[in-house]
Scaffold this active site. Sequence first.
Site, PDB file in Angstrom:
ATOM      1  N   GLU A  13     -10.404  -2.244  -6.582  1.00 32.55           N
ATOM      2  CA  GLU A  13      -9.825  -1.309  -5.618  1.00 32.55           C
ATOM      3  C   GLU A  13      -9.319  -0.048  -6.293  1.00 32.55           C
ATOM      4  O   GLU A  13      -9.050  -0.010  -7.500  1.00 32.55           O
ATOM      5  CB  GLU A  13      -8.722  -1.994  -4.815  1.00 32.55           C
ATOM      6  N   SER A  60       0.836  -1.195   0.000  1.00 30.90           N
ATOM      7  CA  SER A  60       0.000   0.000   0.000  1.00 30.90           C
ATOM      8  C   SER A  60       0.883   1.263   0.000  1.00 30.90           C
ATOM      9  O   SER A  60       1.708   1.417  -0.893  1.00 30.90           O
ATOM     10  CB  SER A  60      -0.961  -0.069   1.185  1.00 30.90           C
ATOM     11  N   HIS A 109      -8.759  -3.511  -1.524  1.00 36.25           N
ATOM     12  CA  HIS A 109      -7.420  -3.100  -1.127  1.00 36.25           C
ATOM     13  C   HIS A 109      -6.927  -3.939   0.058  1.00 36.25           C
ATOM     14  O   HIS A 109      -7.593  -4.012   1.085  1.00 36.25           O
ATOM     15  CB  HIS A 109      -7.420  -1.624  -0.766  1.00 36.25           C
TER      16      HIS A 109
END
Lengths: 314, 317
Positions: A255, A158, A285
Amino acid sequence: MTTTTPPPFDAELAAALEVLKEQMPSRFAELDIHARRTEYTELELSDEDLRHGGDFEFEELTVPGPAGELRLLVGRPSGPATGTLYYIHGGGMILGSHRSPDLAYALDWAAELGLAVVSVDYRLAPEHPHPAPVEDCYAGLVWTAEQFDGPLVLAGVSAGGGLAAATALLARDRGGPALTAQMLLCPMLDDRNDTASAHQMTGLGIWDRNANELGWTALLGDRRGTPEVSPYAAPARAEDLSGLPPAFIDVGSAETFRDEAVAYATRLWQAGGQAELHVWPGGFHGFDGLAPQAAISAAARAPRLPWLRRVLGA
Amino acid sequence: MKDLVGRLSALDPDAGAALKVIAYFDRLVDSHAGLEPIVRGAAVLSGRVARLTVPDRRVLIRVDPDGHRLGDGPPPDAGWPRAGLRSGGALCLERSGPAGPIDAMVLERAVAAVHGVLDRTGEREPREVVLDAAAPVETRLRAARRLGLGETARAVALDGGRARVQAAGTPLTSEERQGIGPVVPVPELPASLAAAKTALRFAATEPDPGPRVVHADELGGLAVLATAVGHDTEPAPDVVALDRALAGAHWVLPTLVAVADSPSLRTAATTLVVHHSTLQERLAHSEALLGWPVRDPRGRLRLQLAIALWRLHRNPE
């Protein structure tokens, strides 16, 4: 941009999301960052988690950073290290630490391959806007390269994936440590937050467009989305993606980051680089970490270790 | 990430946990998840190995609380918390000792979801579906389209409980013993099959030389007669007499069937390939065995009815 029907979530992921969304609302932007940080701290890996059943000896070190002291978590395997995994945690640029729960999977790979692990406690936005986080990551990488011999792989999830990509750009441009590979898992790459997937997934999933805007604005302030944003803040801004180490990139189809991750892989190939791209259908995500029991999560985890073996020649 | 995993699996036995169980399975159902995700949900939410058996689909799915699919494992223990399926199978949580407070809800919700999948994926042979009065009309119409039947069709009943569906106008090709149902609009095919099954009861079986293909359309009042003869129906005296007569000589059965079916005795003799006088002799003998004349109209009707009833007794529904 017209908002179109988003891809459906994988059935098991949708069910998990139904339960998780209570705890991880997509409307991140409405939440108090400090409250979230406290909550997230409770999820940090314990010393026992870090030892990974005796595979590692961990120590927390303080090394010189760009603004004084930089904290690193250094795990040494019981045998001689075959290389080093330099890990950058996720958390939207605003949360998390060098002990974040997403480090757990990195420990699995490292244990399997006999790698040392270094996890960096970079400073967080908004108290520390760009370039503080990426400069911390880079400083930790330089220290790591001096300490450990052998192949060096950069990995992050991320925001950590975005910072890993940015750190690789810095290493290239500053003639820094030679990197063996970069592993960018559902990476946060583009502050413009304006892709079709970002629009499609607004209000859906774990980290939607609004949450993303909060994260990028924390990092960049008023510069977010303007032409002044540095590629070392948002790697999607980099015009030249040549000369970068081979990349592993994965992302879910459902996502916010889908399109920027796919675009980054595409541009790496176009620049003559190497990338292995996986787009997991119906993944939200961070799905493989948040709903690890789902069949699609197991499928998404499966190619990572084999890729590491290939790039390490292990 | 394992602490986040914990958020899903380590449910506290309180109302909040129950709501999570409901939300999880409801969402699986909404997303049309298959059987394995449902079993996995039961395992993850209960923290136990979950085991689903669906014998008529030859399904055995075992999943551990980490979501891993397992092998068949030991035979199920009668003490495990379990919920039965309509079709016979069951979903079990492999745990000894008292069931946890969440287990019952997990089982209930998971089994409801399993039923949904079985109903949805129980895509039977379209041939079977168009003939099933219990199937929703929409489902039958869809099956009929898959078979390319058009607006109208007929059912054909075959031995062994088999059945066939034919578009209207399809020529009958098979020599097989069969009852032919009337051509009907597709949604009425189950009724056509019922009529076809009745017709099949009148179709001849060895050594009966009568017709092996019978059209329900041609039964007339005989269809009513069929309802009068079931498994336990006592044979009428004429049927008993006919059976007794048939035991007399090998030629009695073909002779009586020919006489009953032919427009005249002369035609019957031709059919049987015997001389007219031979036929007369045989009939006299047969009438003595039967106990009633078969050469006058009343006696012939009695003979025809006796043969029809005899066939119904030989082919009870």
